[in-house]
Design a protein around this motif. Structure first.
Motif, PDB file in Angstrom:
ATOM      1  N   GLY A 164     -59.482 -19.841  15.698  1.00  0.00           N
ATOM      2  CA  GLY A 164     -60.512 -20.409  16.549  1.00  0.00           C
ATOM      3  C   GLY A 164     -60.567 -19.813  17.933  1.00  0.00           C
ATOM      4  N   ASP A 165     -59.565 -19.045  18.333  1.00  0.00           N
ATOM      5  CA  ASP A 165     -59.586 -18.410  19.650  1.00  0.00           C
ATOM      6  C   ASP A 165     -60.714 -17.385  19.732  1.00  0.00           C
ATOM      7  OD1 ASP A 165     -57.454 -19.822  20.561  1.00  0.00           O
ATOM      8  OD2 ASP A 165     -56.025 -18.155  20.556  1.00  0.00           O
ATOM      9  N   ARG A 166     -61.430 -17.369  20.833  1.00  0.00           N
ATOM     10  CA  ARG A 166     -62.364 -16.270  21.105  1.00  0.00           C
ATOM     11  C   ARG A 166     -61.553 -15.081  21.592  1.00  0.00           C
ATOM     12  NH1 ARG A 166     -67.582 -18.416  24.415  1.00  0.00           N
ATOM     13  NH2 ARG A 166     -67.908 -16.164  24.565  1.00  0.00           N
ATOM     14  N   ILE A 167     -61.909 -13.882  21.097  1.00  0.00           N
ATOM     15  CA  ILE A 167     -61.119 -12.698  21.427  1.00  0.00           C
ATOM     16  C   ILE A 167     -62.040 -11.538  21.834  1.00  0.00           C
ATOM     17  CG2 ILE A 167     -59.107 -13.255  20.031  1.00  0.00           C
ATOM     18  CD1 ILE A 167     -61.601 -10.670  18.779  1.00  0.00           C
ATOM     19  N   ALA A 168     -61.441 -10.546  22.461  1.00  0.00           N
ATOM     20  CA  ALA A 168     -62.091  -9.267  22.736  1.00  0.00           C
ATOM     21  C   ALA A 168     -61.234  -8.204  22.063  1.00  0.00           C
ATOM     22  CB  ALA A 168     -62.177  -9.021  24.239  1.00  0.00           C
ATOM     23  N   TYR A 169     -61.792  -7.590  21.042  1.00  0.00           N
ATOM     24  CA  TYR A 169     -61.060  -6.595  20.239  1.00  0.00           C
ATOM     25  C   TYR A 169     -61.504  -5.196  20.624  1.00  0.00           C
ATOM     26  CZ  TYR A 169     -60.002  -3.731  16.121  1.00  0.00           C
ATOM     27  OH  TYR A 169     -59.592  -2.728  15.304  1.00  0.00           O
ATOM     28  N   SER A 170     -60.542  -4.320  20.882  1.00  0.00           N
ATOM     29  CA  SER A 170     -60.832  -2.941  21.298  1.00  0.00           C
ATOM     30  C   SER A 170     -60.338  -1.967  20.244  1.00  0.00           C
ATOM     31  CB  SER A 170     -60.161  -2.638  22.641  1.00  0.00           C
ATOM     32  OG  SER A 170     -60.636  -3.491  23.639  1.00  0.00           O
ATOM     33  N   PRO A 171     -61.194  -1.563  19.300  1.00  0.00           N
ATOM     34  CA  PRO A 171     -60.760  -0.640  18.255  1.00  0.00           C
ATOM     35  C   PRO A 171     -60.532   0.770  18.755  1.00  0.00           C
ATOM     36  CG  PRO A 171     -63.107  -1.042  18.077  1.00  0.00           C
ATOM     37  CD  PRO A 171     -62.602  -1.963  19.149  1.00  0.00           C
ATOM     38  N   ALA A 172     -61.132   1.124  19.892  1.00  0.00           N
ATOM     39  CA  ALA A 172     -60.994   2.469  20.449  1.00  0.00           C
ATOM     40  C   ALA A 172     -61.211   2.375  21.951  1.00  0.00           C
ATOM     41  CB  ALA A 172     -62.023   3.421  19.820  1.00  0.00           C
ATOM     42  N   PRO A 173     -60.667   3.337  22.712  1.00  0.00           N
ATOM     43  CA  PRO A 173     -60.865   3.305  24.161  1.00  0.00           C
ATOM     44  C   PRO A 173     -62.342   3.289  24.527  1.00  0.00           C
ATOM     45  CG  PRO A 173     -59.177   4.901  23.576  1.00  0.00           C
ATOM     46  CD  PRO A 173     -59.791   4.441  22.290  1.00  0.00           C
ATOM     47  N   GLY A 174     -62.716   2.382  25.432  1.00  0.00           N
ATOM     48  CA  GLY A 174     -64.084   2.313  25.891  1.00  0.00           C
ATOM     49  C   GLY A 174     -64.982   1.399  25.084  1.00  0.00           C
ATOM     50  N   ARG A 175     -64.460   0.737  24.058  1.00  0.00           N
ATOM     51  CA  ARG A 175     -65.267  -0.154  23.225  1.00  0.00           C
ATOM     52  C   ARG A 175     -64.615  -1.522  23.142  1.00  0.00           C
ATOM     53  NH1 ARG A 175     -65.456   1.486  17.705  1.00  0.00           N
ATOM     54  NH2 ARG A 175     -66.926  -0.227  17.502  1.00  0.00           N
TER      55      ARG A 175
END
Length: 745
Positions: A621-632
């Motif tokens: 349930g946590d909102r997250i910010a996922y970064s699969p690659a630098p700059g995204r």
């Protein structure tokens, strides 16, 4: 604008001290993506613990452009993130091979001259076993320059299937850990060192301790301490190894700040500030070892004389890292190919004119421009996306293989809605899968039309939305992938923050005026649109907001800012406007500080989704910010955690992040920086401006943050007059690039 009608409390949140000392600025701010010179990076220990998200401008404390790519599973099949990075690496290698094919011996006085030619001659001398020419950066005037022969136009070559990057072997990591322990460095850096230095990393590090600077977040003073512990009395400030490593580090820091190269005097001055005794010798050694490239670029004079010889024009000497230099030159070659080629004959001129006649306003102008040109620029705010949608459908009706590419997958649904909106000519009777992709998915092959037998994208027209977010490497890969005769439309808002990576591609093209430019005249609607439009021209007016579309919440310190933000998201906005907390996004200038993303996310999690955080601090349930690659950055939500890793849902797509990658690639996402939020919009946005963020504010930052709101904007305001001053007086921070010069050639 009005004050918040729902928040009358004034007491700060318990346990949140006032923090007005600048802890949220400097190395931890979102910034504008560029500054006047190299900026410091975060401390090594800090990066090892928090290198989760991509660069948010210059020098965020998020491990900017770190190597963590994260997405994937334990099966042999490659993850989307690995495929994307691998495809980009393969494409870069192909570009480098193409450049190497046309390299030949360069003598001083040949194609280059003066300092540039001497430096290149020094490189050749070192390669042949001789000593480099001394005094390369002395005070001698440049010798006459001769014009270079025109470059041949080359088609994109087939791209080899991507290969998943292999993790460093356990034995290699253990060997590096032993060396790090000997120098007193944290062994947590071992995987990053092994990955950065490659095979024999332990031997390389022992022979040259300053190679530690190749790890993201390590600073020169930390590398110096490590070198002293390893080398003892042999460690000297005039060590050539240190000079080269610091030079490369400064160029990397410049890239994080958005520069693709630095002028030689600026780099020499930065070296002197880093206690390099002989900056001139440091530059010569770095170039001779092939760790940087030198360029001699002619400058435009204010009033050029028609009889003036080319060799008398002033020049500037530029130093840059090879990867960005080759990317920028490849981009210029690809753009020249688009500008010089005749677009493929898809539909007659009468057919294109018929489509333009059925469109309205700037959409008609855009269709006419695309009909006859290989490269077109389209500028405008969020409302201008409707014109790109009209162009896409007009091209498809003509039988053109047309695709649109977005910066973030979160923008796919709103743009698809534009394609099917009522009143659009020939709107599909039944929902169909639109020709939409993300730029990253298009390049990796995970999305889009695929590639033809020549390795080019199998399309005739590509419309790139959010074009200001294209860094020089991504833009080069994209342009090189277009087939001959294809049309490219770069569309975006020039007022938003620039790319997280180096370069200012869209802005450079707008300045160069080498192709048609269509400026949208469609204003963004409502009070928020009126406010954002005024910010774009340097004004911060009071706007009439009868429905509480824009609300100002004054605060006195950072602790109160956190308290009011949680109150707005959890109580005031849902109760007064009916917008749930799940559709409200918090945006703040930086990750650190008492009101940065870390503090805000901790407070919001405690209120909205409390839990023990058993899996790396995360709960379902946590909102997250996922970064699969630098700059995204991809916003999403935690679904569950198991032996495979952390299961996420990002824009409707399932993602599994292995346990060892969670700390590098995933953050909580109730609060983001403006750079992380570019390319997305939410029903409600709360922009937090604590007092310690005043120095980080620029007009593009404010324009970007405020423009993410669709229906409601709350501004938690603690910077007093710094906000109107930033809007009126602080433009985008400059970036040094070579693309305008290369385009003129």
């Amino acid at each position: 604008m009005t004050t918040d009608p729902e928040t009358t409390e004034t007491a700060p949140s318990p346990g949140e001290p006032a923090d007005e000392a600048g802890t949220g600025t400097g190395g931890s701010t979102d910034g504008g993506g560029a500054s006047g010179g190299p900026e410091p990076a975060p401390a090594a220990g800090e990066v090892s613990a928090t290198s989760a998200t991509p660069a948010d401008g210059t020098t965020t404390d998020d491990g900017s452009r770190s190597a963590g790519t994260g997405e994937g599973d334990t099966s042999p099949q490659m993850s989307a993130a690995e495929a994307e990075l691998a495809a980009q690496r393969v494409e870069r290698e192909r570009i480098e091979r193409r450049k190497a094919e046309r390299k030949g011996p360069i003598e001083a006085g040949g194609k280059l001259s003066g300092k540039a030619a001497d430096l290149l001659a020094a490189v050749r001398a070192v390669e042949s076993g001789e000593k480099p020419v001394p005094g390369t950066f002395g005070g001698q005037a440049p010798s006459p320059r001769r014009p270079a022969a025109p470059e041949p136009v080359r088609r994109p070559q087939p791209v080899a299937p991507p290969v998943a990057p292999a993790a460093p072997a356990a034995e290699a990591v253990a060997a590096v850990q032993a060396v790090l322990a000997g120098g007193g460095a944290p062994d947590s850096l071992a995987p990053q060192v092994a990955e950065a230095l490659g095979e024999g990393a332990d031997a390389r590090l022992r022979a040259d301790p300053w190679q530690l600077l190749r790890v993201a977040g390590v600073r020169p003073e930390q590398a110096d301490g490590f070198a002293r512990a390893l080398l003892g009395a042999e460690c000297r400030p005039d060590d050539e190894r240190r000079a080269r490593a610091v030079t490369v580090w400064l160029l990397e820091q410049a890239a994080l700040a958005g520069h693709t190269a630095l002028e030689a005097p600026a780099l020499e001055a930065a070296l002197a500030q880093r206690s390099v005794p002989d900056p001139d010798a440091a530059l010569r050694s770095t170039i001779a070892e092939g760790e940087a490239l030198v360029f001699e670029d002619a400058l435009e004079t204010a009033a050029p004389d028609a009889d003036e010889e080319d060799d008398e024009r002033p020049v500037r000497l530029m130093i840059g890292l090879e990867r960005y230099a080759l990317a920028e030159e490849s981009l210029a070659d690809g753009l020249a190919r688009l500008l010089d080629s005749v677009p493929k004959e898809d539909g007659s001129a009468a057919d294109w004119e018929r489509e333009a006649g059925s469109a309205h306003g700037c959409a008609a102008e855009l269709i006419r421009a695309v009909a006859g040109h290989g490269l077109v620029l389209h500028t405008g705010g969020e409302a201008s996306r409707a014109e790109s949608a009209t162009l896409l459908q007009a091209a498809q009706r003509l039988g053109v293989r047309a695709w649109a590419a977005l910066h973030s997958p979160a923008g796919r649904r709103p743009f698809a809605a534009l394609l099917s909106r009522p009143g659009l000519p020939d709107a599909p009777a039944e929902p169909t899968r639109p020709a939409l992709a993300t730029v990253a998915g298009l390049l990796s092959g995970a999305e889009g039309p695929g590639r033809d037998a020549d390795g080019a994208l199998d399309l005739d027209l590509l419309i790139v939305l959010d074009a200001p977010q294209l860094d020089v490497e991504t833009a080069a890969l994209l342009v090189e992938s277009l087939p001959d005769g294809a049309r490219l439309v770069l569309s975006g808002d020039p007022g938003v923050l620039g790319s997280a990576g180096p370069g200012r591609v869209f802005a450079d093209l707008l300045t160069a005026r080498v192709c048609p430019q269509i400026a949208s005249r469609t204003p963004d609607p409502g009070p928020i649109g009126e406010l954002v439009s005024a910010i774009g021209v340097g004004e911060l007016p009071q706007v009439d907001a009868p429905g509480n579309e824009v609300v100002i919440v004054p605060v006195r310190n950072a602790g109160e800012a956190v308290h009011r933000t949680v109150q707005l998201v959890a109580d005031s906005v849902p109760r007064a406007l009916g917008i749930p907390a799940e559709e409200t996004q918090v945006i703040t200038p930086g990750h650190g500080g008492a009101a940065g993303t870390r503090a805000l996310n901790a407070a919001l999690k405690e209120r909205l989704n409390p839990g023990p955080g058993r899996f790396g601090g995360f709960d379902p349930g946590d909102r997250i910010a996922y970064s699969p690659a630098p700059g995204r950055t991809l916003p999403g939500r935690v679904v569950k955690a198991d032996a495979e890793g952390l299961h996420l849902e990002c824009s409707g797509a399932p993602v599994v992040v292995p346990k060892e990658r969670v700390g590098q690639c995933v953050r909580h996402g109730w609060a983001l920086t403006a750079h992380q939020a570019v390319g997305q919009q939410w029903r409600a946005v709360v922009v937090v401006l604590p007092g310690d963020a005043a120095q980080a504010l620029t007009r593009p930052w404010v324009y970007t943050a405020f423009g993410r709101a669709v229906g409601h904007l709350s501004v938690v305001h603690g910077v007093e007059q710094a906000l109107p001053r930033a809007v009126a007086e602080v433009p985008a921070r400059p970036r040094t690039t070579r693309l305008p010069v290369l385009l003129r050639r």
